[in-house]
Scaffold this motif. Structure first.
Motif, short mmCIF file in Angstrom:
data_model
loop_
_atom_site.label_atom_id
_atom_site.label_comp_id
_atom_site.label_asym_id
_atom_site.label_seq_id
_atom_site.Cartn_x
_atom_site.Cartn_y
_atom_site.Cartn_z
N LEU A 150 -7.32 -12.06 0.58
CA LEU A 150 -6.27 -11.64 1.50
C LEU A 150 -4.90 -11.69 0.83
N GLU A 151 -4.67 -12.76 0.09
CA GLU A 151 -3.39 -12.90 -0.61
C GLU A 151 -3.20 -11.78 -1.63
N LYS A 152 -4.30 -11.45 -2.33
CA LYS A 152 -4.21 -10.39 -3.34
C LYS A 152 -3.98 -9.03 -2.68
N VAL A 153 -4.63 -8.79 -1.54
CA VAL A 153 -4.46 -7.52 -0.83
C VAL A 153 -3.02 -7.39 -0.33
N ILE A 154 -2.49 -8.50 0.24
CA ILE A 154 -1.10 -8.46 0.75
C ILE A 154 -0.13 -8.22 -0.39
N SER A 155 -0.36 -8.89 -1.52
CA SER A 155 0.51 -8.70 -2.68
C SER A 155 0.46 -7.25 -3.16
N GLY A 156 -0.77 -6.69 -3.19
CA GLY A 156 -0.91 -5.30 -3.60
C GLY A 156 -0.24 -4.35 -2.62
N ALA A 157 -0.35 -4.67 -1.28
CA ALA A 157 0.27 -3.82 -0.27
C ALA A 157 1.79 -3.83 -0.40
N VAL A 158 2.35 -5.03 -0.64
CA VAL A 158 3.80 -5.14 -0.82
C VAL A 158 4.24 -4.35 -2.05
N ASP A 159 3.46 -4.47 -3.12
CA ASP A 159 3.78 -3.76 -4.34
C ASP A 159 3.70 -2.23 -4.11
N LEU A 160 2.68 -1.79 -3.38
CA LEU A 160 2.53 -0.37 -3.09
C LEU A 160 3.67 0.14 -2.21
N ALA A 161 4.07 -0.68 -1.20
CA ALA A 161 5.17 -0.28 -0.33
C ALA A 161 6.48 -0.16 -1.12
N PHE A 162 6.67 -1.09 -2.04
CA PHE A 162 7.88 -1.03 -2.88
C PHE A 162 7.87 0.23 -3.75
N LYS A 163 6.69 0.55 -4.31
CA LYS A 163 6.59 1.77 -5.12
C LYS A 163 6.80 3.02 -4.28
N LEU A 164 6.25 3.02 -3.05
CA LEU A 164 6.45 4.17 -2.17
C LEU A 164 7.92 4.36 -1.83
N LEU A 165 8.62 3.24 -1.60
CA LEU A 165 10.04 3.32 -1.30
C LEU A 165 10.82 3.90 -2.48
N ILE A 166 10.52 3.40 -3.68
CA ILE A 166 11.21 3.92 -4.87
C ILE A 166 10.88 5.39 -5.09
#
Length: 366
Positions: free
Chosen positions: A40-56
């Protein structure tokens, strides 16, 4: 599309599919042996990273679109001011915008972490296939672009090309349409026009008209020459000595201004501009004559003498050939040619000049 191109594209697609399968396998192996909280922690970290990339990526795409629109408008303004052909302007802007959008999409995809080599390979293969299939059409297209850029002729010009003579009716990206003198429309591919020889009769505003007048050996050459000169001097469409003087005279007859008047008006306008600029910027300084330091002496070439030319051209087997050459505005070329032909035929016999014709003398011996 050739068989080899299809096989290459298929092989590239298979390699990319194999790479994606390997990535999925490696991704599943990362979660092997982990607890639910760790997953779960890894998925959340990946989701945050993906959201940051989507924003950029969204920010880069938005800024890139603004820049592309600015470039599009700027290039369009430049092409319009330079009076580039409308069809060529539309084509250049469309190709430029498509290329910039493609580069922007590649940048955004790379920011998201997606491998872009597969996209580039796919577009390269498609481009090669399309280029091979449309080689002749692309050659005509490139020829049309060159014609619109170089402008060896324009709409309304009377040209001779590839055995056809006529007036240019329309210049398209793939073909040029000629309207012949007997009102036929001829479509000529631009590929051959851009690399072939073009004879443009309308490019210059003055042309030379030539005749060869044949008189009999029993006639007086000086009398024939004087009669022809009288015909030429009586025609106001023929240049008397200098083309520049004739052009100036016709401009005045049409109600235009002389070159001296145009130069004086231009100098007065420049002087007013200088005074306004000087009074605004250098109000407390002495007036400056701009351009005097870098002024270069103007080299004036001597005028070419274009007076009517008449000379004895050849002594043929049954005639004396007189060559006649005059200059006239291009728009009067054929009128002058046919009118002088008719006058020579009518006026020379009145001066005692006869025209030879093929004949045979038969002697009968008893």
């Amino acid at each position: 599309m050739t068989l080899s191109t299809i096989l290459i594209a298929t092989a590239n697609a298979a390699q990319e599919a194999e790479k994606e399968a390997t990535k999925i396998k490696n991704f599943t192996e990362q979660f092997a042996g982990l607890s639910f909280d760790q997953i779960l922690e890894k998925v959340i970290s990946g989701a945050v990273d993906l959201a940051f990339k989507l924003l950029i990526a969204a920010l880069v795409f938005y800024i890139g679109k603004l820049i592309i629109n600015r470039i599009y408008k700027g290039v369009g303004t430049i092409l319009t001011k330079r009076k580039v052909d409308r069809s060529l302007t539309t084509f250049i802007l469309s190709v430029m915008k498509a290329a910039l959008l493609f580069v922007l999409i590649i940048i955004v995809v790379s920011i998201l972490g997606i491998e872009t080599s597969s996209f580039i390979a796919l577009f390269a293969s498609a481009g090669v296939a399309i280029g091979m299939a449309l080689s002749g059409t692309l050659q005509n297209f490139a020829g049309g672009v060159l014609i619109l850029l170089i402008k060896p002729y324009k709409i309304g010009d009377f040209i001779e090309v590839q055995g056809y003579t006529g007036t240019v009716k329309e210049i398209q990206l793939f073909n040029t349409i000629l309207n012949t003198t007997d009102n036929k429309s001829v479509f000529i591919p631009n590929g051959g026009l851009s690399t072939g020889t073009i004879k443009n009769f309308s490019n210059e505003d003055y042309r030379r008209v030539d005749w060869v007048v044949n008189i009999s050996y029993c006639n007086d050459y000086d009398v024939a020459k004087k009669a022809i000169l009288d015909i030429i001097h009586a025609d106001n469409r023929i240049v008397k000595q200098y083309i520049d003087d004739d052009r100036e005279m016709r401009r005045l007859q049409d109600g235009g201004k002389t070159e001296q008047q145009q130069a004086a008006e231009q100098e007065e306008t420049q002087e007013k501009t200088k005074r306004c600029w000087v009074s605004r910027v250098f109000s407390h300084r002495k007036k400056i004559k701009f351009g005097e330091e870098n002024a270069k002496p103007i080299i004036t070439l001597p005028k070419a003498n274009c007076s009517p030319f008449i000379a004895l051209n050849a002594l043929s087997s049954s005639s004396v050939d007189i060559v006649v050459r005059v200059w006239t505005p291009t728009k009067f070329y054929w009128d002058v040619y046919f009118d002088v032909n008719e006058k020579i035929y009518k006026e020379l016999p009145k001066a005692g000049i006869s025209f030879p014709f093929p004949q045979m003398d038969v002697h009968i011996t008893k």
